[in-house]
Each structure stands twice: as C-alpha cells, then as structure tokens.
Design a protein around this motif. Structure first.
Motif, PDB file in Angstrom:
ATOM      1  N   ALA A 133      38.319  44.388  32.927  1.00 15.38           N
ATOM      2  CA  ALA A 133      38.813  43.404  33.896  1.00 15.38           C
ATOM      3  C   ALA A 133      37.710  42.546  34.490  1.00 15.38           C
ATOM      4  CB  ALA A 133      39.560  44.123  35.019  1.00 15.38           C
ATOM      5  N   GLY A 134      36.449  42.869  34.195  1.00 20.47           N
ATOM      6  CA  GLY A 134      35.340  42.127  34.787  1.00 20.47           C
ATOM      7  C   GLY A 134      35.194  42.372  36.275  1.00 20.47           C
ATOM      8  N   ARG A 135      35.606  43.556  36.736  1.00 18.66           N
ATOM      9  CA  ARG A 135      35.596  43.855  38.166  1.00 18.66           C
ATOM     10  C   ARG A 135      34.588  44.959  38.490  1.00 18.66           C
ATOM     11  NH1 ARG A 135      40.277  41.489  40.317  1.00 18.66           N
ATOM     12  NH2 ARG A 135      39.911  42.417  42.356  1.00 18.66           N
ATOM     13  N   VAL A 180      33.921  40.183  39.787  1.00 21.70           N
ATOM     14  CA  VAL A 180      32.604  39.578  39.562  1.00 21.70           C
ATOM     15  C   VAL A 180      32.643  38.559  38.427  1.00 21.70           C
ATOM     16  CG1 VAL A 180      30.209  40.050  38.913  1.00 21.70           C
ATOM     17  CG2 VAL A 180      31.403  41.596  40.471  1.00 21.70           C
ATOM     18  N   ALA A 181      33.255  38.911  37.298  1.00 17.80           N
ATOM     19  CA  ALA A 181      33.282  37.990  36.160  1.00 17.80           C
ATOM     20  C   ALA A 181      33.986  36.686  36.512  1.00 17.80           C
ATOM     21  CB  ALA A 181      33.951  38.651  34.961  1.00 17.80           C
ATOM     22  N   GLN A 182      35.083  36.796  37.211  1.00 21.00           N
ATOM     23  CA  GLN A 182      35.829  35.587  37.596  1.00 21.00           C
ATOM     24  C   GLN A 182      35.009  34.717  38.540  1.00 21.00           C
ATOM     25  OE1 GLN A 182      39.656  36.501  39.281  1.00 21.00           O
ATOM     26  NE2 GLN A 182      40.092  34.391  39.841  1.00 21.00           N
ATOM     27  N   LEU A 183      34.376  35.324  39.532  1.00 16.38           N
ATOM     28  CA  LEU A 183      33.571  34.567  40.484  1.00 16.38           C
ATOM     29  C   LEU A 183      32.422  33.839  39.797  1.00 16.38           C
ATOM     30  CD1 LEU A 183      33.234  37.014  43.534  1.00 16.38           C
ATOM     31  CD2 LEU A 183      34.330  34.758  43.552  1.00 16.38           C
ATOM     32  N   ALA A 222      30.834  31.959  30.033  1.00 18.76           N
ATOM     33  CA  ALA A 222      31.651  33.145  29.815  1.00 18.76           C
ATOM     34  C   ALA A 222      30.857  34.345  30.307  1.00 18.76           C
ATOM     35  CB  ALA A 222      31.978  33.293  28.339  1.00 18.76           C
ATOM     36  N   VAL A 223      31.487  35.192  31.094  1.00 13.95           N
ATOM     37  CA  VAL A 223      30.763  36.252  31.803  1.00 13.95           C
ATOM     38  C   VAL A 223      31.245  37.629  31.366  1.00 13.95           C
ATOM     39  CG1 VAL A 223      30.187  37.225  34.063  1.00 13.95           C
ATOM     40  CG2 VAL A 223      30.447  34.740  33.804  1.00 13.95           C
ATOM     41  N   ALA A 263      37.945  48.985  25.434  1.00 15.46           N
ATOM     42  CA  ALA A 263      37.193  49.287  26.651  1.00 15.46           C
ATOM     43  C   ALA A 263      36.312  48.146  27.095  1.00 15.46           C
ATOM     44  CB  ALA A 263      36.331  50.534  26.445  1.00 15.46           C
ATOM     45  N   THR A 264      36.260  47.032  26.344  1.00  9.94           N
ATOM     46  CA  THR A 264      35.392  45.941  26.727  1.00  9.94           C
ATOM     47  C   THR A 264      36.164  44.630  26.676  1.00  9.94           C
ATOM     48  OG1 THR A 264      34.658  45.470  24.495  1.00  9.94           O
ATOM     49  CG2 THR A 264      33.402  47.112  25.723  1.00  9.94           C
ATOM     50  N   ALA A 265      35.681  43.650  27.417  1.00  7.74           N
ATOM     51  CA  ALA A 265      36.292  42.323  27.367  1.00  7.74           C
ATOM     52  C   ALA A 265      35.337  41.330  27.975  1.00  7.74           C
ATOM     53  CB  ALA A 265      37.612  42.303  28.148  1.00  7.74           C
ATOM     54  N   THR A 266      35.556  40.061  27.670  1.00  5.70           N
ATOM     55  CA  THR A 266      34.755  38.980  28.235  1.00  5.70           C
ATOM     56  C   THR A 266      35.683  37.990  28.904  1.00  5.70           C
ATOM     57  OG1 THR A 266      33.049  39.204  26.543  1.00  5.70           O
ATOM     58  CG2 THR A 266      33.147  37.102  27.683  1.00  5.70           C
ATOM     59  N   ILE A 267      35.323  37.533  30.087  1.00  2.00           N
ATOM     60  CA  ILE A 267      36.138  36.550  30.805  1.00  2.00           C
ATOM     61  C   ILE A 267      35.450  35.197  30.693  1.00  2.00           C
ATOM     62  CG2 ILE A 267      36.887  35.817  33.094  1.00  2.00           C
ATOM     63  CD1 ILE A 267      37.438  38.681  33.756  1.00  2.00           C
ATOM     64  N   GLY A 268      36.170  34.211  30.199  1.00  2.00           N
ATOM     65  CA  GLY A 268      35.591  32.901  29.999  1.00  2.00           C
ATOM     66  C   GLY A 268      35.781  32.003  31.198  1.00  2.00           C
ATOM     67  N   ALA A 269      34.885  31.031  31.323  1.00  2.00           N
ATOM     68  CA  ALA A 269      34.989  30.076  32.428  1.00  2.00           C
ATOM     69  C   ALA A 269      36.182  29.156  32.207  1.00  2.00           C
ATOM     70  CB  ALA A 269      33.709  29.262  32.510  1.00  2.00           C
ATOM     71  N   GLY A 270      36.764  28.726  33.328  1.00  2.00           N
ATOM     72  CA  GLY A 270      37.797  27.712  33.281  1.00  2.00           C
ATOM     73  C   GLY A 270      39.092  28.169  32.689  1.00  2.00           C
TER      74      GLY A 270
END
Length: 396
Positions: A159-161, A175-178, A186-187, A389-396
């Motif tokens: 979840a990038g949290r 954190v990833a979203q922020l 992409a974070v 178990a892993t993922a990447t959150i992209g910008a925008g």
C-alpha cells in the motif's frame, strides 16, 4: 525513446532472469546466461533482444576463445547510465539522498536537516532534495522515474504506507502517495533495514547467495532475511525481526512492550542508558561510553559484553532457523564493534547448531549514503514484476 512510465521494464520470466543476473553479476556470455538461468541459448537471445534495442543491455567486443573452441563470444553487459534512480533515507533529524545508476552505483549525494518531523513537512523537504539531486546532471532528470524510500518502522509496501514508526512518531502515513505527489516520481517505500538488505543482496556482500541475512546494530537492532533468493516479509510483514527475539524472559522491558528482547539488551540506546545509570551521570554521550569501555571502565565493558552476548544469541537463532550462507552485521553501532566482537562471536559459536555454524559473520560499516542506496536498490526492483507482497505507486 525513454519509457516515461512506472510499469515494470520486463514482464516475461526469461527477460526478468536475464536482466536480474546481469545486474548483479554481469557481464556474462549468452552461454553462461543459459547455464545460470536454465534457459536455452535461443531463449536467452530472444529475452535479451528488446533490452538491447532499448539500450539497457549492450554487447561487449568478442572474447577470444581457445583454438578449436568455436567462434568468439560477445558478452552481454548492463548499460548503467541507461536509467537513474533516486534513493532516500528518512530519519528523524536528517534526510539522505543519492542518485544511483542501474547497478546501484552512487553518482551523486545530498542531505538536508529535518527540523519539523511531520509527514507534510518531510514531503516538502523531500521534493526540494530530489530537485537538488536531479539538477546535478541533465541526464539525471531526463532518465529518472523512480524514487525508492528507506524508512524506519513497520512498512506496508503493498500500500506504500508506513503503519508505525516510533522513531519518527508517525502512524498510518501514506508515504508513497505523499512523495509521489510532491516529486512527480513513482515511489516505492520499504523498511530501511530491508532496503539495505536488498542493496547488499543484489549489489554487495550477498551477490550469488540464495540465503542471506543482514543485522544492524544501532539505536535498535534490525534484521532482514533473503530466503531462496527472495526478501522474506512473512504473512504480516514483520518476518526476521531478530531484535525482538527473547533472550531473557525476566530481562529488561523492551520498547515493544515485551521483556528480554535482543534490542532491550543490545541496542546502543540501552548501553548508553545502563552506563549512565551505573555511574550516575545522565549527560554521558555514547561516544564517551565507548571511550570508557576502551579504557577498561568496568560498567561500560560489562554493558557491551551483555549486549554482545544478546546479539550473538539472536544471530545464532536466526541462523539455526533459516540457515543463511552469510550474515552481514552493519549499522552505526559497528563503529564500536571491537567492544562487542568477542561476546558476539562466543555466543554465536555456543548457540549455532551443527553445520549452521559454518555461516560466516562479516562486519561491514556502512555510511548513511549506503542506506539511501538501499532505497535506490528498492526502486531498481520496480523494473521487475513483483510478487503480491510488493507494489509501486506512481505519481499522478
């Protein structure tokens, strides 16, 4: 043309196997790649072709072979400058950043003090630091699309949290979203010790190992495990926490709430507290405690000895359970490793079971820039399809 997206670079298993091996151990010939991956030579050539066409791989000049051994071979190598990655280590009082190439080579570094440790303030500071780093070379900005963040605490990488960090005082922070919003990259977010373990497994002491562990000594005791070539997270994301193994059921209370954890005896914060109380001087610094121990001050020597014993027992338990080929011991506390070493080694030897004791312990002091490199290594993983178990959150 550069791929401005946050999707994995490779998707087919053959491409993944070839690129991952070349990143860690290249250059390698197609014959060697086939042998090491179990693919046919035809499959290796087919997997490499789009990566060559897109500039991620290139062929080296032919190597001469022995007479009668056939035509010369052209080893394949990774083009490290094809893409760059920003790695970040977030601590309570400072940010450390690095631009790394495709093989996690550090190309530029920068840091900034953290004066207000709130998620919003840190996100703004990260944006400024990332801009500073990317402005150091025009190629950085043109070829960077991923930011990897190494952060203390319980991280939900899916979840990038950040679920919780006592060190930062943060709880349930996206954190990833922020940071995707503040940087445009992409974070990927990972626990700092695990990020450092990824860097060491892919690009450092753990290259070529299927079973590997890293233990950090500092204000806490951290650890992470690689099992069968993959970073182990467990069902709840907290696998491999050697710092919270119990070594003394009636021992001191740990900050996690339990008694007798390795961390409750072996961390540098605990050593400092114990010696301050023993000598009645609450203003002692850790460096002063180290100096006292090296001069033979009994209370300081005893504190380090107890800490080393707890750490050694914890490492032995980890080795007995998982059987790694190698354990790297790192963290800021290894600057005083001479004060721990004998008791760590003795406790490890006494508690490691049978053939497990053949696992070597290596000491590797790592500066803060290496923790940022760990963040970049996690970002490099975003080139590959990730398990659930892993993922990447992209910008925008």
């Amino acid at each position: 043309m550069f791929r401005h997206h946050s999707q994995p670079l490779v998707s087919a298993p053959a491409e993944t196997a070839v690129l991952a091996l070349l990143l860690a151990e290249g250059p390698l010939s197609r014959v060697e790649l086939a042998r090491r991956t179990g693919l046919s030579s035809t499959a290796v050539t087919k997997a490499a072709r789009p990566l060559i066409d897109d500039g991620y791989l290139y062929e080296l000049p032919p190597e001469r072979t022995a007479p009668g051994a056939g035509r010369p071979v052209n080893p394949l190598a990774v083009a490290p400058d094809r893409e760059y990655f920003v790695g970040l280590k977030i601590s309570a009082d400072e940010l450390f950043g690095a631009v790394c190439d495709l093989r996690a080579g550090i190309r530029a570094t920068a840091g900034r003090p953290v004066r207000e440790c709130t998620p919003e303030a840190v996100a703004a500071l990260v944006a400024a630091l990332v801009d500073e780093l990317l402005d150091m070379d025009p190629a950085f900005r043109e070829r960077t699309r991923h930011l990897g963040v190494a952060i203390n605490g319980d991280v939900d990488r899916d979840a990038g949290r950040l679920r919780h960090s006592g060190l930062l005082g943060w709880k349930d922070v996206p954190v990833a979203q922020l940071l995707a919003a503040s940087t445009g990259l992409a974070v990927t977010v990972e626990n700092d010790v695990r990020a450092l373990t990824v860097a060491e497994h892919w690009f450092g002491e753990g290259i070529g190992t299927g079973y590997f562990a890293l233990v950090t000594i500092g204000s806490g005791i951290g650890s992470a495990l690689v099992v069968n070539g993959h970073l182990l997270r467990g069902a709840h994301g907290v696998a491999g926490e050697v710092g919270h193994l119990c070594v003394d059921p009636v021992g001191p209370r740990c900050r996690c709430g339990a008694r007798g954890c390795v961390e409750a005896v072996g961390s540098t914060d605990v050593i400092l507290t114990v010696v301050r109380e023993a000598v009645g001087n609450p203003r002692l610094t850790f460096d002063e405690v180290v100096a006292m121990a090296r001069e033979g001050h009994r209370e300081a020597v005893d504190a380090f000895t107890r800490a080393g014993h707890a750490i050694g027992v914890g490492i032995a338990a980890l080795v007995n359970l998982v059987g790694p080929e190698r354990v790297v011991v790192s963290g800021e506390g290894v600057d005083a490793y001479d004060l721990f070493s004998r008791s760590i080694q003795e406790a490890y030897a006494a508690h490691a079971f049978g053939a497990a004791s053949r696992c070597s312990l290596s000491i590797r002091p790592l500066p803060w820039e290496e923790w940022a490199r760990g963040g970049a290594a996690v970002a490099i993983q975003a080139l590959f399809p990730q398990p659930p178990a892993t993922a990447t959150i992209g910008a925008g």
